[in-house]
Motif scaffolding. Sequence first.
Motif, short mmCIF file in Angstrom:
data_model
loop_
_atom_site.label_atom_id
_atom_site.label_comp_id
_atom_site.label_asym_id
_atom_site.label_seq_id
_atom_site.Cartn_x
_atom_site.Cartn_y
_atom_site.Cartn_z
N ILE A 1 33.76 -65.66 38.10
CA ILE A 1 33.67 -66.85 37.24
C ILE A 1 34.97 -67.60 37.39
N GLY A 2 34.91 -68.93 37.45
CA GLY A 2 36.14 -69.70 37.69
C GLY A 2 36.05 -71.12 37.16
N HIS B 1 43.04 -66.46 34.80
CA HIS B 1 41.82 -66.74 34.04
C HIS B 1 41.90 -66.10 32.66
N PRO B 2 41.17 -66.65 31.66
CA PRO B 2 41.16 -66.03 30.33
C PRO B 2 40.71 -64.58 30.40
N PRO B 3 41.19 -63.74 29.48
CA PRO B 3 40.87 -62.30 29.52
C PRO B 3 39.37 -62.04 29.39
N ALA B 4 38.92 -60.99 30.08
CA ALA B 4 37.56 -60.52 29.89
C ALA B 4 37.46 -59.79 28.55
N LEU B 5 36.25 -59.75 28.01
CA LEU B 5 36.01 -59.02 26.76
C LEU B 5 34.96 -57.94 27.02
N TYR C 1 34.14 -65.74 30.77
CA TYR C 1 33.94 -67.10 30.27
C TYR C 1 35.05 -68.00 30.79
N THR C 2 34.84 -69.30 30.74
CA THR C 2 35.87 -70.26 31.12
C THR C 2 36.55 -70.81 29.85
N LEU D 1 31.72 -75.59 29.96
CA LEU D 1 31.96 -74.17 29.71
C LEU D 1 30.93 -73.35 30.46
N ALA D 2 31.36 -72.18 30.89
CA ALA D 2 30.48 -71.25 31.58
C ALA D 2 30.68 -69.87 30.96
#
Length: 687
Positions: free
Chosen positions: A504-505, A578-582, A624-625, A678-679
């Motif tokens: 995801i990007g 990239h934002p952290p994964a959850l 997510y983005t 947003l993705a």
Amino acid sequence: MVSEQTQHGALAEPPRAPGPREAAEVFRGIDEDLLRTVLLHLPIGVSVLDRELRFVRVNQRAAEINGLPAEEHVGRYLFDVLPGMPASIGAIVRRVVETGAPEINVDIVGPTPARPGSPRWRGSYYPVYTAADTRPVAVAVFDEVDTSDNPIGVGQLVADRATNLAALDTLIDNAPVGIAVLDTELRYVRVNATLAAWNNQPVAAHVGRSLREILPDVAPTVEPILRGVAASGQMIRDLEFTHAGRSWLSSYFAVPGPSGRTAALAILVTDITARRRGEQQARRLQRFTAALAQALTVSDVVEAVNATGARAAGADVAGLAVVTGDGKLTFLTSSVTGREPAVRWLAVDRTADHPVAEAHRSGEPAFFSGPQTLLSRYPGLADAQAQTQDRAWAIVPLHGRGTATGVLTFAFHSEQAFEAEHRHILTSVAGLAGQALARAQLYQREHDTAVRLQRSLLPSRLPHVPGVALAAAYVAGDAAGVGGDFYDVFPTRAPHAPGWVFIIGDVAGRGVDAASVTGLARHTLRVTAAEAPPAEALHHLHRQIIADPDVDRFVSVACGLLRPHATGATLHLASGGHPPALVRRADGTVEVVAVRGVLLGAVREIVLHERVIDLRPGDSVILYTDGVIEARGSGGLFGEHRLVDVLAAAPSGSPSELVDRVRAAVTAHQDVPQADDLAILALQLTP
């Protein structure tokens, strides 16, 4: 040289109607052409000096007295034009400017180019105001000449004054402002025709009667003002009040008698109803224009028309109809929240015998002043008209880029005359709406094209991954141009170590350039990440971006390699800024998985890391983005902590449920249209 107040009462203040003092005050409200004509022919010298003692205006008589053409006065300093005049004139003018109090019947001795020697002048000096100033901006000077070489007898002087006053009478009687003179008992001594008409009484009916008798509703307000002016001698200017549904601007000043005490009181009244209505109309139109300026979509234009369009046009209701795909003129109204597409509530065939359809076909507005006017032309509308409280209608086609893009209908609860000025306002409002609608329709087409292009850069459907449930969402923002968000899921090509790659990007910026980098990133990772570990694949993409001279954008990417095993799976995760994964565990707890790394393409040398996450059946991973966490509302950014709370509160870890809950929470948080795309990509190991 002498400067002194005259002591000859009979000459200084003979019985007369309002004279130069009143005229000076009236000058501010008189039609410019009338004023220019009166000043030109007035048989006394009239000059206007600004605060710096420069001539602003002189009439023909003043020019003759001073011995220079009128045009050679303007802009020149007083003592350049009249070098022989005493310095006391400058002192008098400055006092009037500083105090706002007039100086009346002042005798001055001094030569002018036209009158050498020692002629004696009698002048009166009055302050001149503008509506925007509380201090005088200039001084009006009224001059009379009395030379010792040619003495003027009392009879001749009085006769001259009578001539002067006759000219001033013409000025007062024809002034388009109301003028009244009252005695100190507040009884009318004189009133001009303009004010008499406004008071709904003949001129003769005023004289000798009190203010309270003529205007019983106004007297309680005005009488204390006049008594205060009589006692202080100070002018009170530009008091605004409303009466009989109209707006008025009034000024009050004392008229001094021979002793210097107040002998009478003067009132100047201007009808500013049209001005105030114009200002109110301008404010309404300004609010409508501002609302349209913020309108991006057709729904936004509908919202602006519904919220402010009717008031801007002075109507009770405004309805917008646009040409829809079925070829009909369809009326739209705002959605409940204002964010969804406008709601359709009535459609009219463009070929119908209907005023809306006919206005659209002809391109010309139609005005119906009352029900009979409408029904005589369109009798088939009788039932529809009977069900409304509307009594008049204006139907105006909307012209965007030369063609009618729709129709704007204004309805009124009372019958209307639709005079020329009102029609102009209605067509102006419709013109603004038409331009905004054309822009919104163009934006909508461009936005739809961008969304289609964006979706072409995403997988048409997610693949089937054994033992894993998948869900994804892409939401286009309201900003123009294609965005740079993307995601993908594909298998590795290593037979000895099978697995699945999740990416995801987000490419910085929007438009065609962002789309080209999105395509580069997605296709590069499809090749490299299918064979190399996530960090190595991101390194390769970074080198591609740096090496390409046509790419000047950076990319944030998360890349994960999922390898299933007998009891679950491991996720090898790398991140390029990239934002952290959850990770939502099966028991509902949520973990934030941050991986060190920098944006790809931002700097030449980068260091990327990987983290390994153990997953068990029922565990979910959400990628997510930044359009999710940077969504803005009244409480600030949506933020990571709200996202964690949403995931933790979900009843299950189903990917489709998690994606839907995140989308709904972001939408509810925002109080403005979403600007950024947003993705969201979610996966869950199935039990």
